[in-house]
Design a protein around this motif. Structure first.
Motif, PDB file in Angstrom:
ATOM      1  N   ALA A   2       6.808  -3.781   2.191  1.00 27.76           N
ATOM      2  CA  ALA A   2       5.805  -3.001   2.918  1.00 27.76           C
ATOM      3  C   ALA A   2       6.460  -1.748   3.468  1.00 27.76           C
ATOM      4  O   ALA A   2       7.657  -1.738   3.788  1.00 27.76           O
ATOM      5  CB  ALA A   2       5.191  -3.817   4.051  1.00 27.76           C
ATOM      6  N   THR A  12       1.678  -2.121   0.856  1.00 32.46           N
ATOM      7  CA  THR A  12       2.321  -3.410   0.600  1.00 32.46           C
ATOM      8  C   THR A  12       2.360  -3.669  -0.899  1.00 32.46           C
ATOM      9  O   THR A  12       1.535  -3.158  -1.656  1.00 32.46           O
ATOM     10  CB  THR A  12       1.571  -4.571   1.285  1.00 32.46           C
ATOM     11  OG1 THR A  12       0.235  -4.649   0.755  1.00 32.46           O
ATOM     12  CG2 THR A  12       1.522  -4.389   2.791  1.00 32.46           C
ATOM     13  N   GLN A  14       3.533  -7.054  -3.656  1.00 37.83           N
ATOM     14  CA  GLN A  14       4.051  -8.403  -3.816  1.00 37.83           C
ATOM     15  C   GLN A  14       4.254  -8.678  -5.303  1.00 37.83           C
ATOM     16  O   GLN A  14       3.485  -8.210  -6.133  1.00 37.83           O
ATOM     17  CB  GLN A  14       3.080  -9.452  -3.254  1.00 37.83           C
ATOM     18  CG  GLN A  14       2.590  -9.181  -1.842  1.00 37.83           C
ATOM     19  CD  GLN A  14       1.391  -8.253  -1.821  1.00 37.83           C
ATOM     20  OE1 GLN A  14       0.514  -8.335  -2.667  1.00 37.83           O
ATOM     21  NE2 GLN A  14       1.356  -7.354  -0.854  1.00 37.83           N
ATOM     22  N   ALA A  25      -0.104 -10.670   0.290  1.00 35.56           N
ATOM     23  CA  ALA A  25       0.247  -9.851   1.447  1.00 35.56           C
ATOM     24  C   ALA A  25       0.465 -10.691   2.699  1.00 35.56           C
ATOM     25  O   ALA A  25       1.177 -10.287   3.614  1.00 35.56           O
ATOM     26  CB  ALA A  25      -0.847  -8.812   1.696  1.00 35.56           C
ATOM     27  N   THR A 199       5.612 -11.695   7.789  1.00 36.00           N
ATOM     28  CA  THR A 199       5.190 -10.985   6.575  1.00 36.00           C
ATOM     29  C   THR A 199       5.915  -9.648   6.485  1.00 36.00           C
ATOM     30  O   THR A 199       6.424  -9.130   7.486  1.00 36.00           O
ATOM     31  CB  THR A 199       3.682 -10.709   6.598  1.00 36.00           C
ATOM     32  OG1 THR A 199       3.391  -9.878   7.738  1.00 36.00           O
ATOM     33  CG2 THR A 199       2.878 -11.991   6.682  1.00 36.00           C
TER      34      THR A 199
END
Length: 435
Positions: A2, A12, A14, A25, A199
């Motif tokens: 991120a 972000t 992934q 996320a 996160t």
């Protein structure tokens, strides 16, 4: 991954999949030692409130059987010389101590280096600092963290325990593509050093706070911007051979190749996980509230540790902050206008100028990338200014005026500054030597 910045939407990304949960996320990862940055902030809050001083010995705030003379600042900067882990084979047994046994066994822990000699990383040091936080707050470290940092900054995805959307951490076999799940370890008394889950988005915001707290926390609900500046200031290099990074007060500062660019934050590692969380201060193309994070669920996927630095560099280079048009500034205050221009001190030439509401100075021969010195008036003392930052920070600038009020001489850190180049006994350099 991120990237957080104040002039763009949160970015972000992934990649990855698992038998139980594909990467998303909101996937939570262990952030390991990035937890230490939170503990450091909690301790600095106490310092700012006057509850302790960084030069206090540990035993002034915690009942310990030994190592009580180590100062809080030494523990924060990993320069206390304390051994890396609590007594016992923590990483062999994965059995971490409870708080009472952590303190009871402290007498069995070594001071492996003389205090202040050099950098030596210590999880034990931060476990003890977490105990200081809990004792001074009259609660647990975890509750203090939630109430005083996570809630004010709305870091809602940062938790002590793994939620249902937690990733599984793996060890990838070096000689095949087989991924073996690692055990999930509860840090208990070591929690202030390594326990948290989060996160990438939450961690990018946290990195932005560490780099530019005034933008992320304008009300100073968590910590004053000046205090975060203090935390970033290097106290010890991590490697005396390469000088590739430095530790401040719980924060790593890593110089980059570009002029005046330093990334501040921390790395983390736990069984099956790696994390890197860093921010960059605004300026030179970098926006405000600029932070990046990369979290991975492979304990040996070391490329994760470089990703935030790459992301910050690429974002600043290829998507720089919008250039603000130049606008005329206000004139200098009347009583400071006669200072502006060129002066000489110790045989070297300096320029004093007014910009953005402050008197500033730089050496004519200085590297342009070096920030100028800045000055602020000293309340109640006419013709006296304090060096706020840059060269001779903290020292006084004293002005001397003639009969009509023009500044004709200055003393900066007691060194005389004059409009012409002079010897130390006040003879103009242009005068011929009588001998």
């Amino acid at each position: 991954m991120a990237v957080h910045r104040d002039d763009r939407p949160l970015w972000t990304f992934q990649v990855g999949s698992g038998e139980a949960l594909p990467a998303g996320a909101d996937t939570r990862f262990r952030i390991g030692s990035v937890t230490k940055t939170f503990t450091a902030v909690l301790l600095m809050q106490l310092r700012d409130e006057g509850a302790l001083d960084l030069d206090d010995p540990l035993d002034e705030h915690l009942d310990v059987p030994t190592h009580g003379t180590l100062t809080l600042a030494r523990l924060l900067s990993h320069s206390a010389g304390l051994q890396r882990e609590p007594y016992g084979d923590v990483w062999d047994t994965l059995a971490t101590p409870e708080e009472d046994s952590l303190l009871a066994d402290l007498a069995r822990a070594e001071r492996v280096l003389p205090t202040g000699r050099r950098f030596h990383y210590s999880n034990l040091a931060f476990a003890l600092l977490g105990e200081v936080v809990a004792t001074k707050r009259g609660t647990t470290w975890a509750k203090a963290l939630t109430e005083r940092v996570l809630t004010p900054l709305r870091l809602t995805a940062t938790t002590l325990e793994p939620p249902p959307q937690a990733a599984v951490g793996y060890l990838v076999d070096e000689y095949s593509d087989h991924a073996r799940p690692e055990p999930n370890m509860d840090c208990r008394a070591l929690s202030p050093a390594a326990q948290l889950w989060s996160t990438a988005a939450d961690m990018a915001k946290w990195a932005a706070f560490l780099a530019d707290p005034a933008a992320v926390d304008p009300e100073h609900a968590v910590l004053a911007a000046d205090t975060v500046d203090e935390m970033r200031y290097p106290r010890t290099v991590t490697d005396e051979a390469r000088w590739g990074a430095a530790f401040g007060l719980g924060l790593l500062a890593i110089p980059q190749k570009a002029h005046r660019v330093v990334h501040v934050g921390h790395d983390g590692a736990m069984p099956g996980f790696l994390a890197a969380v860093y921010g960059r201060r605004p300026g030179d193309g970098a926006p405000g509230a600029f932070g990046a994070a990369a979290l991975g669920s492979s304990g040996t996927g070391a490329d994760v540790l470089q990703l935030p630095h790459t992301l910050l560099t690429l974002a600043a280079e290829h998507d720089p902050v919008e250039i603000e048009p130049w606008t005329p500034g206000e004139p200098a205050p009347h009583d400071l206008r006669s200072i502006l221009g060129r002066w000489w001190g110790e045989g070297f030439e300096y320029v004093f100028f007014w910009r953005d509401g402050k008197l500033r100075s730089r050496g004519v021969a200085d590297d342009p990338a070096r920030p100028p010195a800045t000055f602020v008036p000293v309340e109640g003392r006419r013709d006296m200014l304090r060096t706020e930052s840059g060269r001779e920070a903290g020292e006084l600038l004293r002005l001397t005026r003639d009969a009509v009020g023009t500044v004709v001489r200055m003393h900066w850190a007691t060194y005389r500054f004059t409009r012409r180049q002079e010897t130390f006994d006040t003879v103009p350099a242009s005068e011929p030597d009588p001998s």
